[in-house]
Scaffold this active site. Structure first.
Site, mmCIF file in Angstrom:
data_model
loop_
_atom_site.group_PDB
_atom_site.id
_atom_site.type_symbol
_atom_site.label_atom_id
_atom_site.label_comp_id
_atom_site.label_asym_id
_atom_site.label_seq_id
_atom_site.Cartn_x
_atom_site.Cartn_y
_atom_site.Cartn_z
ATOM 1 N N GLN A 55 0.920 -1.178 -0.033
ATOM 2 C CA GLN A 55 0.031 -0.014 0.158
ATOM 3 C C GLN A 55 0.867 1.060 0.035
ATOM 4 O O GLN A 55 1.290 1.796 -0.945
ATOM 5 C CB GLN A 55 -1.079 0.025 1.280
ATOM 6 N N ASP A 56 1.268 1.839 1.110
ATOM 7 C CA ASP A 56 2.103 2.815 1.084
ATOM 8 C C ASP A 56 3.314 2.498 2.029
ATOM 9 O O ASP A 56 3.422 1.668 2.855
ATOM 10 C CB ASP A 56 1.545 4.300 1.546
ATOM 11 N N PRO A 57 4.402 3.231 1.903
ATOM 12 C CA PRO A 57 5.703 2.752 2.612
ATOM 13 C C PRO A 57 5.520 2.731 4.083
ATOM 14 O O PRO A 57 4.612 3.623 4.634
ATOM 15 C CB PRO A 57 6.764 3.870 2.108
ATOM 16 N N VAL A 111 1.196 3.413 -3.270
ATOM 17 C CA VAL A 111 1.604 5.099 -3.170
ATOM 18 C C VAL A 111 3.343 4.901 -2.843
ATOM 19 O O VAL A 111 3.476 3.944 -2.111
ATOM 20 C CB VAL A 111 0.929 5.576 -2.147
ATOM 21 N N HIS A 145 -0.722 6.639 5.130
ATOM 22 C CA HIS A 145 -1.643 7.068 3.968
ATOM 23 C C HIS A 145 -1.370 8.811 3.803
ATOM 24 O O HIS A 145 -2.306 9.176 3.227
ATOM 25 C CB HIS A 145 -3.069 6.702 4.112
#
Length: 222
Positions: free
Chosen positions: A60-62, A122, A131
């Protein structure tokens, strides 16, 4: 031989992409800490060339803690300890491969070098703010990446864990690729079906059936 530059090189000239980079630059310039470091943002593409991809693992995101994110989904650079989701991935590997040994680190670079594209949807995040860059436009870029793989490659394995990844991959052509879905390996959901999913062995079964060299999931200790 097609490279990422051939496939998505023109993305970097698009206004939406320039806007993403401007927002990241602005965040850093205002004193916010952004992960991963600028030089690491596109590491997934540097380590796994377009025509070498065998498996796409969507994150998803880092990670948003210090020294964790380095541009590969789920991966952390030593000496940072493997986060809980990655530990659960190791546990599932131990279930599927009895001779799998828990690595003493969380770097998945060896997977990337074998053709596992470790792609977050992302590519940047603000420290401590999960997020926080979700609306920067990265999703458009990574949609284009997945679309290029879907259209221009065949017999890829897409590992879609959790609803976010599954929604992201809903347009993948299942007649020419293998799409495996399961709950996310996070401690919040791993017991709802990630454990026991068998995805690592299923990935290699599929690759073998299509005469593609398998992934050695065992990571060397460092």
């Amino acid at each position: 031989m097609k490279t990422w530059k051939d496939v998505i090189g023109n993305e970097k000239t698009q206004p939406y992409f320039q806007h993403i980079l401007a927002q990241v630059h602005q965040a850093r310039a205002s004193g916010k800490v952004v992960y991963p470091p600028q030089a690491d943002i596109f590491n997934a593409f540097k380590l796994t060339e377009f025509d070498q991809v065998k498996v796409v693992l969507l994150g998803q995101d880092p990670y948003h803690g210090p020294n964790q994110a380095h541009g590969l989904a789920f991966s952390v650079k030593p000496p940072v300890a493997p986060p809980p989701s990655l530990m659960n991935m190791y546990k599932e590997l131990s279930n599927e491969y009895p001779d799998f040994h828990m690595p003493n680190h969380g770097s998945l670079e060896q997977w990337a070098q074998q053709g596992v594209l470790l792609l977050n949807t992302v590519l940047t995040v603000e420290r401590g703010q999960a997020h926080s860059h979700a609306d920067f436009g990265w999703e458009t870029f990574t949609d284009h990446v997945i679309h290029a793989l879907n259209e221009q490659r065949e017999h890829l394995v897409f590992l879609l864990w959790g609803s976010h990844a599954q929604k992201k991959g809903q347009f993948i052509d299942r007649s020419k690729h293998c799409v495996l879905t399961a709950p996310h390996p996070s401690p919040l959901s791993a017991h709802r079906g990630f454990f026991g999913c068998g995805h690592f062995t299923q990935t290699n079964d599929y690759l073998r059936r299509h005469h593609i060299s398998e992934i050695n999931w065992q990571l060397d200790n460092i």
